[in-house]
Write a protein that holds these residues in place. Structure first.
Motif, PDB file in Angstrom:
ATOM      1  N   THR A  24       6.336   3.252   7.452  1.00  0.00           N
ATOM      2  CA  THR A  24       5.122   2.326   8.310  1.00  0.00           C
ATOM      3  C   THR A  24       5.654   1.904   9.731  1.00  0.00           C
ATOM      4  O   THR A  24       4.955   2.026  10.816  1.00  0.00           O
ATOM      5  CB  THR A  24       4.820   1.028   7.437  1.00  0.00           C
ATOM      6  OG1 THR A  24       4.044   1.489   6.275  1.00  0.00           O
ATOM      7  CG2 THR A  24       3.400   0.324   8.231  1.00  0.00           C
ATOM      8  N   GLU A  25       6.882   1.463   9.570  1.00  0.00           N
ATOM      9  CA  GLU A  25       7.632   1.044  10.901  1.00  0.00           C
ATOM     10  C   GLU A  25       7.717   2.180  11.909  1.00  0.00           C
ATOM     11  O   GLU A  25       7.545   2.085  13.034  1.00  0.00           O
ATOM     12  CB  GLU A  25       8.956   0.520  10.493  1.00  0.00           C
ATOM     13  CG  GLU A  25       8.816  -0.907  10.204  1.00  0.00           C
ATOM     14  CD  GLU A  25      10.216  -1.363   9.679  1.00  0.00           C
ATOM     15  OE1 GLU A  25      11.466  -0.625   9.314  1.00  0.00           O
ATOM     16  OE2 GLU A  25      10.389  -2.674   9.352  1.00  0.00           O
ATOM     17  N   GLN A  26       7.925   3.578  11.172  1.00  0.00           N
ATOM     18  CA  GLN A  26       7.923   4.868  12.373  1.00  0.00           C
ATOM     19  C   GLN A  26       6.680   4.670  13.088  1.00  0.00           C
ATOM     20  O   GLN A  26       6.603   5.208  14.020  1.00  0.00           O
ATOM     21  CB  GLN A  26       8.487   6.046  11.510  1.00  0.00           C
ATOM     22  CG  GLN A  26       9.841   5.833  11.310  1.00  0.00           C
ATOM     23  CD  GLN A  26      10.331   7.054  10.573  1.00  0.00           C
ATOM     24  OE1 GLN A  26      10.063   8.159  10.711  1.00  0.00           O
ATOM     25  NE2 GLN A  26      11.135   7.133   9.475  1.00  0.00           N
ATOM     26  N   THR A  78      -0.866  -1.440   9.228  1.00  0.00           N
ATOM     27  CA  THR A  78      -0.339  -2.371   8.167  1.00  0.00           C
ATOM     28  C   THR A  78      -0.542  -1.335   6.923  1.00  0.00           C
ATOM     29  O   THR A  78      -1.106  -0.188   6.839  1.00  0.00           O
ATOM     30  CB  THR A  78      -1.218  -3.549   7.748  1.00  0.00           C
ATOM     31  OG1 THR A  78      -2.309  -3.263   7.516  1.00  0.00           O
ATOM     32  CG2 THR A  78      -0.939  -4.354   9.014  1.00  0.00           C
ATOM     33  N   LEU A  79       0.414  -1.542   5.965  1.00  0.00           N
ATOM     34  CA  LEU A  79       0.565  -0.831   4.705  1.00  0.00           C
ATOM     35  C   LEU A  79      -0.232  -1.012   3.529  1.00  0.00           C
ATOM     36  O   LEU A  79      -0.452  -2.362   3.141  1.00  0.00           O
ATOM     37  CB  LEU A  79       2.207  -0.760   4.200  1.00  0.00           C
ATOM     38  CG  LEU A  79       2.380  -0.108   2.924  1.00  0.00           C
ATOM     39  CD1 LEU A  79       2.423   1.253   3.260  1.00  0.00           C
ATOM     40  CD2 LEU A  79       3.746  -0.487   2.376  1.00  0.00           C
ATOM     41  N   ARG A 118      10.983  -9.797   3.263  1.00  0.00           N
ATOM     42  CA  ARG A 118      10.416 -10.250   4.627  1.00  0.00           C
ATOM     43  C   ARG A 118       9.643  -8.974   5.199  1.00  0.00           C
ATOM     44  O   ARG A 118       8.636  -9.223   5.719  1.00  0.00           O
ATOM     45  CB  ARG A 118      11.644 -10.837   5.212  1.00  0.00           C
ATOM     46  CG  ARG A 118      11.986 -12.147   4.781  1.00  0.00           C
ATOM     47  CD  ARG A 118      12.917 -12.579   5.872  1.00  0.00           C
ATOM     48  NE  ARG A 118      14.249 -12.065   6.048  1.00  0.00           N
ATOM     49  CZ  ARG A 118      15.238 -12.193   5.273  1.00  0.00           C
ATOM     50  NH1 ARG A 118      15.211 -12.822   4.187  1.00  0.00           N
ATOM     51  NH2 ARG A 118      16.094 -11.230   5.477  1.00  0.00           N
ATOM     52  N   ALA A 119      10.476  -7.831   5.052  1.00  0.00           N
ATOM     53  CA  ALA A 119       9.865  -6.640   5.730  1.00  0.00           C
ATOM     54  C   ALA A 119       8.565  -6.373   5.098  1.00  0.00           C
ATOM     55  O   ALA A 119       7.651  -5.930   5.930  1.00  0.00           O
ATOM     56  CB  ALA A 119      10.887  -5.642   5.732  1.00  0.00           C
ATOM     57  N   LEU A 120       8.490  -6.384   3.917  1.00  0.00           N
ATOM     58  CA  LEU A 120       7.247  -6.026   3.152  1.00  0.00           C
ATOM     59  C   LEU A 120       5.951  -6.912   3.744  1.00  0.00           C
ATOM     60  O   LEU A 120       4.893  -6.640   3.968  1.00  0.00           O
ATOM     61  CB  LEU A 120       7.254  -5.871   1.660  1.00  0.00           C
ATOM     62  CG  LEU A 120       6.073  -5.573   1.114  1.00  0.00           C
ATOM     63  CD1 LEU A 120       5.562  -4.040   1.415  1.00  0.00           C
ATOM     64  CD2 LEU A 120       6.315  -5.498  -0.401  1.00  0.00           C
ATOM     65  N   ALA A 121       6.515  -8.252   3.608  1.00  0.00           N
ATOM     66  CA  ALA A 121       5.500  -9.320   4.017  1.00  0.00           C
ATOM     67  C   ALA A 121       4.826  -8.973   5.294  1.00  0.00           C
ATOM     68  O   ALA A 121       3.440  -9.186   5.657  1.00  0.00           O
ATOM     69  CB  ALA A 121       5.921 -10.482   3.862  1.00  0.00           C
ATOM     70  N   PHE A 168       9.579  -0.029  -1.845  1.00  0.00           N
ATOM     71  CA  PHE A 168       9.127  -0.680  -0.733  1.00  0.00           C
ATOM     72  C   PHE A 168      10.040  -0.208   0.607  1.00  0.00           C
ATOM     73  O   PHE A 168       9.316  -0.359   1.511  1.00  0.00           O
ATOM     74  CB  PHE A 168       8.794  -2.140  -1.181  1.00  0.00           C
ATOM     75  CG  PHE A 168       7.759  -2.302  -2.096  1.00  0.00           C
ATOM     76  CD1 PHE A 168       6.419  -2.140  -1.575  1.00  0.00           C
ATOM     77  CD2 PHE A 168       7.966  -2.867  -3.450  1.00  0.00           C
ATOM     78  CE1 PHE A 168       5.319  -2.459  -2.128  1.00  0.00           C
ATOM     79  CE2 PHE A 168       6.683  -2.985  -4.273  1.00  0.00           C
ATOM     80  CZ  PHE A 168       5.741  -2.669  -3.758  1.00  0.00           C
ATOM     81  N   VAL A 169      11.146  -0.409   0.424  1.00  0.00           N
ATOM     82  CA  VAL A 169      12.149   0.014   1.538  1.00  0.00           C
ATOM     83  C   VAL A 169      11.696   1.378   2.131  1.00  0.00           C
ATOM     84  O   VAL A 169      11.520   1.282   3.568  1.00  0.00           O
ATOM     85  CB  VAL A 169      13.485   0.318   1.290  1.00  0.00           C
ATOM     86  CG1 VAL A 169      14.412   0.929   2.244  1.00  0.00           C
ATOM     87  CG2 VAL A 169      14.262  -1.061   0.846  1.00  0.00           C
TER      88      VAL A 169
END
Length: 187
Positions: free
Chosen positions: A96-98, A13-14, A56-59, A89-90
């Motif tokens: 984080t997704e990587q 998590t970020l 949504r992606a950030l949450a 945030f994008v």
């Protein structure tokens, strides 16, 4: 018993994306918001304007949004990174997704409840992001548990950035421990 239905049960998590130098904080921020932030009154800070998809992606990758962590991160760090919270945030979510799509996440997920050596974490970063990538990661521990990974990056981050290319030119990072427990979420 661990709740494996939670995203953060087996994903990173970020916490934040911090421009350097570390003293580069509170840019273009009112004194009122700076004071609220310094008093840790994050829920009184303004809500960053985000598209529904980014929100949504950030949450998902930042469960701390439930306690207004994203408001703090935007006011203190994001304002020095980008003119808009959307861009900040994008790009933080993208990075984080990587990590979550890599062998690093697989290694951590497969070792929940075990103590692992930092050398193996660094080797997994090398495997996922290229030789030397692991040397750019600082593993932080507290009371024998791994608590954070600080990842040094260098270069311009965009919505198309590849973490491998940002890790290679970054400064090396020294870890504060030799090994640590990966504790299950919620403990």
């Amino acid at each position: 018993m661990q709740d494996k239905s939670r995203y953060d049960a087996d994903h990173f998590t970020l916490h934040g994306l911090w421009p350097q130098p570390r003293s580069n904080i509170y840019c273009h921020t009112s004194e009122v918001n700076k004071n609220l932030d310094e008093q840790k009154k994050y829920n009184q800070l303004p809500q960053p304007e985000l598209s529904p998809a980014t929100d949504r992606a950030l949450a998902k990758v930042m469960p701390g949004t439930m306690s207004s962590l994203h408001r703090h991160e935007w006011i203190k760090h994001g304002t020095c990174y980008s003119p808009t919270p959307e861009e900040y945030f994008v790009e933080a979510v993208l990075l984080t997704e990587q990590i979550n799509a890599s062998a690093v996440r697989d290694y951590f997920s497969g070792n929940i409840g075990r103590t692992i050596p930092v050398s193996e974490i660094k080797a997994k970063f090398d495997q996922a992001f290229g030789p030397g990538a692991g040397d750019k990661v600082k593993v932080k521990c507290s009371n024998g548990m791994i608590t954070e990974l600080w990842i040094n990056l260098k270069g311009e981050i965009t919505s198309l950035s590849d973490l491998s290319f940002l890790l290679q030119p970054a400064e090396p990072a020294a870890s504060g421990c030799q090994s640590g427990l990966i504790d299950p979420v919620g403990y």
